[in-house]
Design a protein around this motif. Sequence first.
Motif, mmCIF file in Angstrom:
data_model
loop_
_atom_site.group_PDB
_atom_site.id
_atom_site.type_symbol
_atom_site.label_atom_id
_atom_site.label_comp_id
_atom_site.label_asym_id
_atom_site.label_seq_id
_atom_site.Cartn_x
_atom_site.Cartn_y
_atom_site.Cartn_z
ATOM 1 N N LEU A 80 8.056 34.265 8.596
ATOM 2 C CA LEU A 80 6.946 34.886 7.874
ATOM 3 C C LEU A 80 5.738 35.075 8.789
ATOM 4 O O LEU A 80 5.035 36.085 8.714
ATOM 5 C CB LEU A 80 6.563 34.033 6.661
ATOM 6 N N ARG A 114 23.518 12.037 0.997
ATOM 7 C CA ARG A 114 23.464 13.485 0.770
ATOM 8 C C ARG A 114 22.084 13.884 0.241
ATOM 9 O O ARG A 114 21.518 14.896 0.637
ATOM 10 C CB ARG A 114 24.554 13.908 -0.220
ATOM 11 N N GLN A 167 1.818 24.682 6.339
ATOM 12 C CA GLN A 167 3.069 24.158 5.757
ATOM 13 C C GLN A 167 4.117 23.938 6.850
ATOM 14 O O GLN A 167 4.844 22.943 6.839
ATOM 15 C CB GLN A 167 3.588 25.150 4.707
ATOM 16 N N VAL A 168 4.185 24.875 7.793
ATOM 17 C CA VAL A 168 5.137 24.723 8.901
ATOM 18 C C VAL A 168 4.775 23.496 9.739
ATOM 19 O O VAL A 168 5.639 22.670 10.075
ATOM 20 C CB VAL A 168 5.155 25.998 9.777
ATOM 21 N N VAL A 222 -2.090 29.136 5.141
ATOM 22 C CA VAL A 222 -1.279 28.267 4.276
ATOM 23 C C VAL A 222 0.125 28.096 4.865
ATOM 24 O O VAL A 222 0.660 26.975 4.939
ATOM 25 C CB VAL A 222 -1.204 28.850 2.848
ATOM 26 N N ILE A 223 0.726 29.195 5.294
ATOM 27 C CA ILE A 223 2.079 29.128 5.861
ATOM 28 C C ILE A 223 2.060 28.310 7.151
ATOM 29 O O ILE A 223 2.928 27.447 7.370
ATOM 30 C CB ILE A 223 2.607 30.552 6.157
ATOM 31 N N SER A 279 19.486 16.255 2.168
ATOM 32 C CA SER A 279 19.026 17.451 1.473
ATOM 33 C C SER A 279 17.520 17.544 1.482
ATOM 34 O O SER A 279 16.928 18.523 1.932
ATOM 35 C CB SER A 279 19.494 17.424 0.019
ATOM 36 N N HIS A 280 16.890 16.496 0.944
ATOM 37 C CA HIS A 280 15.458 16.584 0.688
ATOM 38 C C HIS A 280 14.635 16.303 1.932
ATOM 39 O O HIS A 280 13.626 16.963 2.186
ATOM 40 C CB HIS A 280 15.078 15.622 -0.429
ATOM 41 N N HIS A 290 14.404 24.133 6.618
ATOM 42 C CA HIS A 290 14.385 25.441 5.960
ATOM 43 C C HIS A 290 12.961 26.003 5.956
ATOM 44 O O HIS A 290 12.736 27.183 6.260
ATOM 45 C CB HIS A 290 14.907 25.270 4.532
ATOM 46 N N THR A 291 12.000 25.151 5.620
ATOM 47 C CA THR A 291 10.604 25.594 5.571
ATOM 48 C C THR A 291 10.131 26.080 6.937
ATOM 49 O O THR A 291 9.451 27.108 7.052
ATOM 50 C CB THR A 291 9.699 24.445 5.073
ATOM 51 N N ARG A 306 17.007 18.923 5.227
ATOM 52 C CA ARG A 306 17.281 20.353 5.031
ATOM 53 C C ARG A 306 16.041 21.112 4.553
ATOM 54 O O ARG A 306 15.785 22.235 4.994
ATOM 55 C CB ARG A 306 18.434 20.546 4.036
ATOM 56 N N GLU A 307 15.294 20.507 3.643
ATOM 57 C CA GLU A 307 14.130 21.210 3.084
ATOM 58 C C GLU A 307 13.077 21.512 4.160
ATOM 59 O O GLU A 307 12.649 22.666 4.301
ATOM 60 C CB GLU A 307 13.534 20.378 1.937
ATOM 61 N N ILE A 349 11.933 29.537 7.793
ATOM 62 C CA ILE A 349 11.395 30.652 7.004
ATOM 63 C C ILE A 349 9.920 30.887 7.338
ATOM 64 O O ILE A 349 9.462 32.036 7.480
ATOM 65 C CB ILE A 349 11.541 30.358 5.492
ATOM 66 N N GLY A 350 9.187 29.786 7.482
ATOM 67 C CA GLY A 350 7.763 29.915 7.774
ATOM 68 C C GLY A 350 7.520 30.642 9.092
ATOM 69 O O GLY A 350 6.635 31.501 9.183
#
Lengths: 226, 124
Positions: A43, A23, A60-61, A56-57, A27-28, A35-36, A31-32, A39-40
């Motif tokens: 944005l 799990r 990160q993506v 920066v975005i 998660s780390h 999610h990034t 999922r993280e 959302i990225g």
Amino acid sequence: MPLEPTDHATTPIESARDLAELRRFCSHSLREPIHTIAIGLDLLDADDIVGEQREVIDRQVRDSVAGLERMATRLSDYLRLETTDPTEVRVGDAAAAAARTVAARYPAVSLGVDAPDVSIVADPMLLCSAFVELFDNAARHGGEGSICHVDVTVTAEDPGHVVRVRDRGPHDWLDDPSLVELFRHGRDGGPGVGLSICRRITELHEGSLRLVADHADPHVELVFAS
Amino acid sequence: MTLPRTALVIDDNPVNVLLLERLLTARSDLETTSASSGTEGLDLARDNPPDLLFLDLHLPDMSGKDVLAAMRADASTAHVPVVIVTADLDPDIAIDDDPLTHLLPKPIDADRLVRVVDATLSRP
């Protein structure tokens, strides 16, 4: 003394600890970044995200995508380990090839490998792969401009040989021997596959992976018994 | 004139920070600052205790769990409401006995975020 890992590859995931670890991994490590990326991308669609903020975005993506790709590749490496083709292989040659591979990954690290010019019976590609995993662990923590030295020794053992790999990098498994299990990662946050690959390679040679948790001389032993 | 309320976001992922900043600036009475490490976040929180703090559990220098423990142990930040924003399916943190701490799962539900912010900031 050598730590005896359990056989995660063939043991059903049934303990609460296994489930909790999976799990955490999902998660780390999954999922993280997903999610990034989601959302990225949203944005980046916005008109008011401009200039340095957009860069920066965007970075990160891309990093998140690259991280997921690396993990998929590592898992694919692990899952492909099904057969072996043992032959006489020179340990020094396999170590030199692995060192070249790892040095290309970390051009800012000066990687030196000492390995004996002796032969053992092993699959040359798999022996090289095991070295790549261990040398990569050593070089990854070095940082830019660092000097990383790895010492490989070989001793005969009935049956087969023990290949010992020593380096001065951090060894998270000194505190947590379960890091040899698939998906269990140390402080560096990697996918937790490298030591599992090494263990699987030795098992395919009817041997084992031993993590020698001697704080004065921590090292990894690859036992090739076939 | 009412002073604006302040929110501090502690997260090393700039995408998460930007998302929270955009969602929070929908409230005109809220000013947002951010920190990308636990140490920096604790320093900011101690210097200027925010009205609300958003906390990631996986920070480069320390865990969010340790940040929360340090805040609760410090008189200047013990009273700050904290919202833990996490993608963890099974967060390794106990908040049942801490009425000032909430969990907000990722992906962030904007409506839920607004409800948590409203409820937290409306407390006397």
